[in-house]
Design a protein around this motif. Structure first.
Motif, PDB file in Angstrom:
ATOM      1  N   SER A  44       0.842  -1.184   0.000  1.00 42.48           N
ATOM      2  CA  SER A  44       0.000   0.000   0.000  1.00 42.48           C
ATOM      3  C   SER A  44       0.877   1.233   0.000  1.00 42.48           C
ATOM      4  CB  SER A  44      -0.906   0.001   1.238  1.00 42.48           C
ATOM      5  OG  SER A  44      -1.778   1.106   1.233  1.00 42.48           O
ATOM      6  N   ALA A  45       0.322   2.353  -0.463  1.00 40.35           N
ATOM      7  CA  ALA A  45       1.068   3.605  -0.455  1.00 40.35           C
ATOM      8  C   ALA A  45       0.105   4.765  -0.344  1.00 40.35           C
ATOM      9  CB  ALA A  45       1.934   3.737  -1.703  1.00 40.35           C
ATOM     10  N   LEU A  46       0.653   5.897   0.096  1.00 37.26           N
ATOM     11  CA  LEU A  46      -0.163   7.076   0.360  1.00 37.26           C
ATOM     12  C   LEU A  46       0.639   8.316   0.011  1.00 37.26           C
ATOM     13  CD1 LEU A  46      -2.853   7.975   1.712  1.00 37.26           C
ATOM     14  CD2 LEU A  46      -1.626   8.001   3.875  1.00 37.26           C
ATOM     15  N   GLY A  47       0.023   9.209  -0.741  1.00 35.47           N
ATOM     16  CA  GLY A  47       0.686  10.446  -1.054  1.00 35.47           C
ATOM     17  C   GLY A  47       0.734  11.380   0.137  1.00 35.47           C
ATOM     18  N   TRP A  48       1.463  12.484  -0.010  1.00 40.58           N
ATOM     19  CA  TRP A  48       1.660  13.409   1.109  1.00 40.58           C
ATOM     20  C   TRP A  48       0.339  13.926   1.661  1.00 40.58           C
ATOM     21  CZ3 TRP A  48       4.306  15.298   4.898  1.00 40.58           C
ATOM     22  CH2 TRP A  48       3.984  16.555   5.417  1.00 40.58           C
ATOM     23  N   SER A  49      -0.555  14.329   0.793  1.00 39.77           N
ATOM     24  CA  SER A  49      -1.792  14.944   1.258  1.00 39.77           C
ATOM     25  C   SER A  49      -2.823  13.929   1.709  1.00 39.77           C
ATOM     26  CB  SER A  49      -2.400  15.795   0.137  1.00 39.77           C
ATOM     27  OG  SER A  49      -2.798  14.947  -0.935  1.00 39.77           O
ATOM     28  N   GLY A  50      -2.615  12.675   1.376  1.00 39.17           N
ATOM     29  CA  GLY A  50      -3.576  11.649   1.760  1.00 39.17           C
ATOM     30  C   GLY A  50      -4.675  11.424   0.752  1.00 39.17           C
ATOM     31  N   THR A  51      -4.709  12.228  -0.303  1.00 40.30           N
ATOM     32  CA  THR A  51      -5.775  12.083  -1.293  1.00 40.30           C
ATOM     33  C   THR A  51      -5.488  10.971  -2.297  1.00 40.30           C
ATOM     34  OG1 THR A  51      -4.744  13.768  -2.685  1.00 40.30           O
ATOM     35  CG2 THR A  51      -6.432  14.497  -1.124  1.00 40.30           C
ATOM     36  N   ASP A 108      -4.010  -5.797  -4.805  1.00 37.62           N
ATOM     37  CA  ASP A 108      -5.279  -6.508  -4.880  1.00 37.62           C
ATOM     38  C   ASP A 108      -5.427  -7.508  -3.736  1.00 37.62           C
ATOM     39  OD1 ASP A 108      -5.391  -6.712  -8.526  1.00 37.62           O
ATOM     40  OD2 ASP A 108      -6.027  -5.133  -7.140  1.00 37.62           O
ATOM     41  N   SER A 109      -4.326  -8.082  -3.319  1.00 40.02           N
ATOM     42  CA  SER A 109      -4.362  -9.124  -2.291  1.00 40.02           C
ATOM     43  C   SER A 109      -4.757  -8.600  -0.909  1.00 40.02           C
ATOM     44  CB  SER A 109      -3.011  -9.826  -2.198  1.00 40.02           C
ATOM     45  OG  SER A 109      -1.989  -8.893  -1.879  1.00 40.02           O
ATOM     46  N   VAL A 110      -4.681  -7.282  -0.716  1.00 35.61           N
ATOM     47  CA  VAL A 110      -4.998  -6.735   0.607  1.00 35.61           C
ATOM     48  C   VAL A 110      -6.175  -5.772   0.590  1.00 35.61           C
ATOM     49  CG1 VAL A 110      -2.565  -6.975   1.247  1.00 35.61           C
ATOM     50  CG2 VAL A 110      -3.428  -4.734   0.529  1.00 35.61           C
ATOM     51  N   LYS A 111      -6.711  -5.476  -0.579  1.00 35.18           N
ATOM     52  CA  LYS A 111      -7.839  -4.547  -0.673  1.00 35.18           C
ATOM     53  C   LYS A 111      -9.006  -5.027   0.169  1.00 35.18           C
ATOM     54  CE  LYS A 111      -7.085  -2.409  -5.200  1.00 35.18           C
ATOM     55  NZ  LYS A 111      -7.531  -2.352  -6.607  1.00 35.18           N
ATOM     56  N   GLY A 112      -9.582  -4.089   0.903  1.00 38.41           N
ATOM     57  CA  GLY A 112     -10.715  -4.423   1.749  1.00 38.41           C
ATOM     58  C   GLY A 112     -10.322  -4.954   3.108  1.00 38.41           C
ATOM     59  N   ARG A 113      -9.039  -5.263   3.295  1.00 40.21           N
ATOM     60  CA  ARG A 113      -8.563  -5.783   4.586  1.00 40.21           C
ATOM     61  C   ARG A 113      -7.558  -4.841   5.249  1.00 40.21           C
ATOM     62  NH1 ARG A 113      -5.618 -10.277   4.773  1.00 40.21           N
ATOM     63  NH2 ARG A 113      -4.713 -10.042   2.684  1.00 40.21           N
ATOM     64  N   PHE A 114      -6.759  -4.171   4.468  1.00 40.03           N
ATOM     65  CA  PHE A 114      -5.727  -3.277   4.998  1.00 40.03           C
ATOM     66  C   PHE A 114      -6.127  -1.828   4.734  1.00 40.03           C
ATOM     67  CE2 PHE A 114      -1.776  -6.279   4.611  1.00 40.03           C
ATOM     68  CZ  PHE A 114      -2.487  -7.267   5.292  1.00 40.03           C
ATOM     69  N   THR A 115      -5.726  -0.947   5.656  1.00 41.30           N
ATOM     70  CA  THR A 115      -5.981   0.475   5.493  1.00 41.30           C
ATOM     71  C   THR A 115      -4.725   1.248   5.857  1.00 41.30           C
ATOM     72  OG1 THR A 115      -8.316   0.182   6.082  1.00 41.30           O
ATOM     73  CG2 THR A 115      -7.427   2.417   6.153  1.00 41.30           C
ATOM     74  N   ILE A 116      -4.311   2.130   4.957  1.00 38.71           N
ATOM     75  CA  ILE A 116      -3.146   2.970   5.217  1.00 38.71           C
ATOM     76  C   ILE A 116      -3.615   4.375   5.574  1.00 38.71           C
ATOM     77  CG2 ILE A 116      -2.878   3.624   2.768  1.00 38.71           C
ATOM     78  CD1 ILE A 116       0.169   3.582   3.248  1.00 38.71           C
ATOM     79  N   THR A 117      -3.016   4.937   6.597  1.00 43.85           N
ATOM     80  CA  THR A 117      -3.318   6.304   7.010  1.00 43.85           C
ATOM     81  C   THR A 117      -2.010   6.972   7.434  1.00 43.85           C
ATOM     82  OG1 THR A 117      -3.757   5.577   9.282  1.00 43.85           O
ATOM     83  CG2 THR A 117      -5.657   5.772   7.799  1.00 43.85           C
ATOM     84  N   ARG A 118      -2.055   8.272   7.556  1.00 45.78           N
ATOM     85  CA  ARG A 118      -0.873   8.983   8.032  1.00 45.78           C
ATOM     86  C   ARG A 118      -1.297  10.135   8.918  1.00 45.78           C
ATOM     87  NH1 ARG A 118       2.476  10.816   3.011  1.00 45.78           N
ATOM     88  NH2 ARG A 118       3.838  11.693   4.629  1.00 45.78           N
ATOM     89  N   ASP A 119      -0.422  10.456   9.843  1.00 48.24           N
ATOM     90  CA  ASP A 119      -0.589  11.597  10.721  1.00 48.24           C
ATOM     91  C   ASP A 119       0.628  12.480  10.477  1.00 48.24           C
ATOM     92  OD1 ASP A 119      -0.616  13.442  12.795  1.00 48.24           O
ATOM     93  OD2 ASP A 119      -1.428  12.007  14.244  1.00 48.24           O
ATOM     94  N   ASN A 120       0.463  13.498   9.657  1.00 46.06           N
ATOM     95  CA  ASN A 120       1.603  14.334   9.292  1.00 46.06           C
ATOM     96  C   ASN A 120       2.153  15.133  10.487  1.00 46.06           C
ATOM     97  OD1 ASN A 120       1.628  13.466   6.642  1.00 46.06           O
ATOM     98  ND2 ASN A 120       0.289  15.102   5.926  1.00 46.06           N
ATOM     99  N   ALA A 121       1.302  15.412  11.430  1.00 47.26           N
ATOM    100  CA  ALA A 121       1.771  16.139  12.618  1.00 47.26           C
ATOM    101  C   ALA A 121       2.755  15.285  13.422  1.00 47.26           C
ATOM    102  CB  ALA A 121       0.594  16.538  13.488  1.00 47.26           C
ATOM    103  N   LYS A 122       2.587  13.977  13.339  1.00 50.38           N
ATOM    104  CA  LYS A 122       3.466  13.057  14.061  1.00 50.38           C
ATOM    105  C   LYS A 122       4.491  12.401  13.132  1.00 50.38           C
ATOM    106  CE  LYS A 122       0.049  11.813  17.581  1.00 50.38           C
ATOM    107  NZ  LYS A 122      -0.704  10.695  18.222  1.00 50.38           N
ATOM    108  N   ASN A 123       4.447  12.759  11.852  1.00 53.57           N
ATOM    109  CA  ASN A 123       5.353  12.128  10.876  1.00 53.57           C
ATOM    110  C   ASN A 123       5.280  10.614  10.950  1.00 53.57           C
ATOM    111  OD1 ASN A 123       6.311  14.510   9.726  1.00 53.57           O
ATOM    112  ND2 ASN A 123       7.945  14.705  11.248  1.00 53.57           N
ATOM    113  N   THR A 124       4.089  10.103  11.037  1.00 58.62           N
ATOM    114  CA  THR A 124       3.891   8.671  11.204  1.00 58.62           C
ATOM    115  C   THR A 124       2.859   8.165  10.200  1.00 58.62           C
ATOM    116  OG1 THR A 124       4.440   8.791  13.545  1.00 58.62           O
ATOM    117  CG2 THR A 124       3.255   6.846  12.811  1.00 58.62           C
ATOM    118  N   VAL A 125       3.135   7.007   9.633  1.00 61.04           N
ATOM    119  CA  VAL A 125       2.177   6.343   8.750  1.00 61.04           C
ATOM    120  C   VAL A 125       1.814   5.013   9.380  1.00 61.04           C
ATOM    121  CG1 VAL A 125       3.963   5.253   7.340  1.00 61.04           C
ATOM    122  CG2 VAL A 125       1.695   5.635   6.382  1.00 61.04           C
ATOM    123  N   TYR A 126       0.567   4.625   9.211  1.00 58.65           N
ATOM    124  CA  TYR A 126       0.063   3.410   9.827  1.00 58.65           C
ATOM    125  C   TYR A 126      -0.465   2.451   8.753  1.00 58.65           C
ATOM    126  CZ  TYR A 126      -0.023   6.621  13.802  1.00 58.65           C
ATOM    127  OH  TYR A 126       0.318   7.537  14.761  1.00 58.65           O
TER     128      TYR A 126
END
Length: 121
Positions: free
Chosen positions: A48-55, A61-79
């Motif tokens: 999975s991957a996420l751009g800077w703005s989160g948009t 395909d193997s993880v769609k619907g099961r995994f979710t990527i998010t980020r907290d830019n204030a904490k410089n952390t991606v989950y």
């Protein structure tokens, strides 16, 4: 330079959940973040991957619907929230940082040390 440190891996039964975290430090301004994994005897693959703005975000395909990527830019952390885990999800999971969103490992210049995820059947 960007330094990345993953955490949250472990052993879980099939159907269970884990949340991986990746803390970034250094020059993290407007970096895209990605998760990749590598199982024994296999090549590293995109998860999975996420751009800077989160948009902009994407999933294998193997993880769609099961995994979710998010980020907290204030904490410089991606989950990476991983639900409904399967034995085939067993791998070392790597966090990566790069200049723009991509599902190709070659586009990411910085990598963490990896965290082991083991899913038992």
């Amino acid at each position: 330079q960007v330094q990345l440190a993953e955490s949250g891996g472990g052993l879980v039964q099939a159907g269970g959940s884990l949340r991986l975290s990746c803390a970034a430090s250094g020059r993290t301004f407007k970096t895209a973040m990605g998760w990749f994994r590598q199982a024994p005897g296999k090549e590293r693959e995109f998860v999975s991957a996420l751009g800077w703005s989160g948009t902009v975000r994407g999933y294998a395909d193997s993880v769609k619907g099961r995994f979710t990527i998010t980020r907290d830019n204030a904490k410089n952390t991606v989950y990476l929230q991983m639900n409904s885990l399967k034995p085939e999800d067993t791998a070392v999971y790597y966090c990566a940082a790069g200049g723009y969103y991509s599902d190709s490992a070659a586009q990411y210049a910085y990598w963490g040390q990896g965290t082991q995820v083991t899913v038992s059947s």
